[in-house]
Scaffold this motif. Structure first.
Motif, PDB file in Angstrom:
ATOM      1  N   LEU A   9       0.808  -1.275  -0.124  1.00 31.35           N
ATOM      2  CA  LEU A   9      -0.262   0.026   0.036  1.00 31.35           C
ATOM      3  C   LEU A   9       0.862   1.302  -0.225  1.00 31.35           C
ATOM      4  CD1 LEU A   9      -1.976  -1.572   2.653  1.00 31.35           C
ATOM      5  CD2 LEU A   9      -3.341  -0.640   0.599  1.00 31.35           C
ATOM      6  N   ALA A  10       0.413   2.315  -0.500  1.00 33.37           N
ATOM      7  CA  ALA A  10       0.954   3.565  -0.566  1.00 33.37           C
ATOM      8  C   ALA A  10       2.453   3.581  -0.971  1.00 33.37           C
ATOM      9  CB  ALA A  10       0.739   4.115   0.757  1.00 33.37           C
ATOM     10  N   ARG A  13       3.650   0.342  -2.520  1.00 32.97           N
ATOM     11  CA  ARG A  13       3.134   0.033  -3.702  1.00 32.97           C
ATOM     12  C   ARG A  13       3.688   0.769  -5.053  1.00 32.97           C
ATOM     13  NH1 ARG A  13      -1.771   2.241  -3.333  1.00 32.97           N
ATOM     14  NH2 ARG A  13      -0.885   3.835  -4.775  1.00 32.97           N
ATOM     15  N   PHE A  80       2.839  -1.602   4.789  1.00 33.61           N
ATOM     16  CA  PHE A  80       2.608  -0.203   4.432  1.00 33.61           C
ATOM     17  C   PHE A  80       3.461   0.560   5.404  1.00 33.61           C
ATOM     18  CE2 PHE A  80      -0.867  -2.359   6.807  1.00 33.61           C
ATOM     19  CZ  PHE A  80      -0.784  -1.804   7.979  1.00 33.61           C
TER      20      PHE A  80
END
Lengths: 86, 152
Positions: A9-10, A13, A80
């Motif tokens: 994520l974020a 990613r 993340f």
């Protein structure tokens, strides 16, 4: 051999250029730390983003987890940065 | 206990949410509300827009758990938490925390507890769009400090 669903994520990613993947790992009950070690072996950007001391958080099946959390097949493991909502 | 948690792109109407939270509940003597907004300047840089990302599946569970923890600590009667995602612009509303209780003290305390925990636990990430490009917002030490206030 177990199969894990990895989610990025974020910032992670963007750095890895994928939002997730399925990872087969040749162990019966690996820990989050084992998965991190395996990912670091891929080299940059994995080794850099997941290096010791980098601010990375981990959740297993939507619950915050740590390097010693053990994993079972089909678990969802998310990586993340520290959260910044609100 | 009334619990309402929503993660959405659309804006929200604070008045309508407060009305819905306390509707028909004669025990309620107080509602405390916190609204977070997008500012037009961050760390001395102009903000053009902000993109909010979350972790679907975990986000809602995390928000519900934070409200349950608030309920365990304070005598509250219900709470609404709405957090927007997607692209927002300066002056836009980002987050709403509304808490109802019999008396103001518990509502104020629980409202602050929920936003302090949300900021350090709920899986949201902000990316700012500035005239020079995009940048991920870094977690703030002051947010951890605000949260640790509740742990002593």
């Amino acid at each position: 051999m177990i199969s894990l669903r990895l989610v990025y994520l974020a910032r992670l990613r963007e750095a890895f250029e994928i939002s997730g993947e399925t990872l087969e790992i040749p162990a019966e009950s690996p820990t989050v730390g084992d998965v991190v070690a395996l990912l670091r072996e891929r080299g940059a950007p994995w080794s850099y983003e997941l290096a010791e001391g980098r601010a990375v958080r981990v959740a297993v099946n939507h619950e915050m987890a740590g390097l010693h959390t053990s994993l079972r097949t089909h678990d969802e493991l998310a990586f993340f940065p520290p959260v910044t909502g609100g | 206990m009334t619990v309402c948690v929503r993660v959405q792109q659309e804006d929200f109407d604070v008045g309508a949410e407060v009305t819905a939270l306390r509707e028909g509940d004669g025990r309620v003597g107080a509602v405390a509300v916190f609204v977070g907004m997008v500012r037009d300047v961050s760390e001395e840089t102009n903000i053009v827009a902000m993109t909010l990302e979350h972790y679907p599946g975990m986000t809602e569970k995390s928000l519900i758990r934070i409200i349950e923890e608030a309920q365990r600590r304070f005598a509250i009667l219900g709470a609404t938490v709405i957090h927007r995602v997607g692209t927002l612009r300066p002056l836009d509303q980002i987050v709403l925390i509304a808490v109802k209780s019999e008396h103001r003290g518990e509502a104020f305390d629980a409202c602050r507890f929920i936003i302090d925990y949300l900021k350090t636990e709920a899986p949201f990430w902000k990316q700012e769009v500035t005239p020079d490009g995009t940048r991920w917002v870094n977690a703030r030490v002051s947010d951890d400090a605000a949260r640790s206030r509740w742990e002593s």
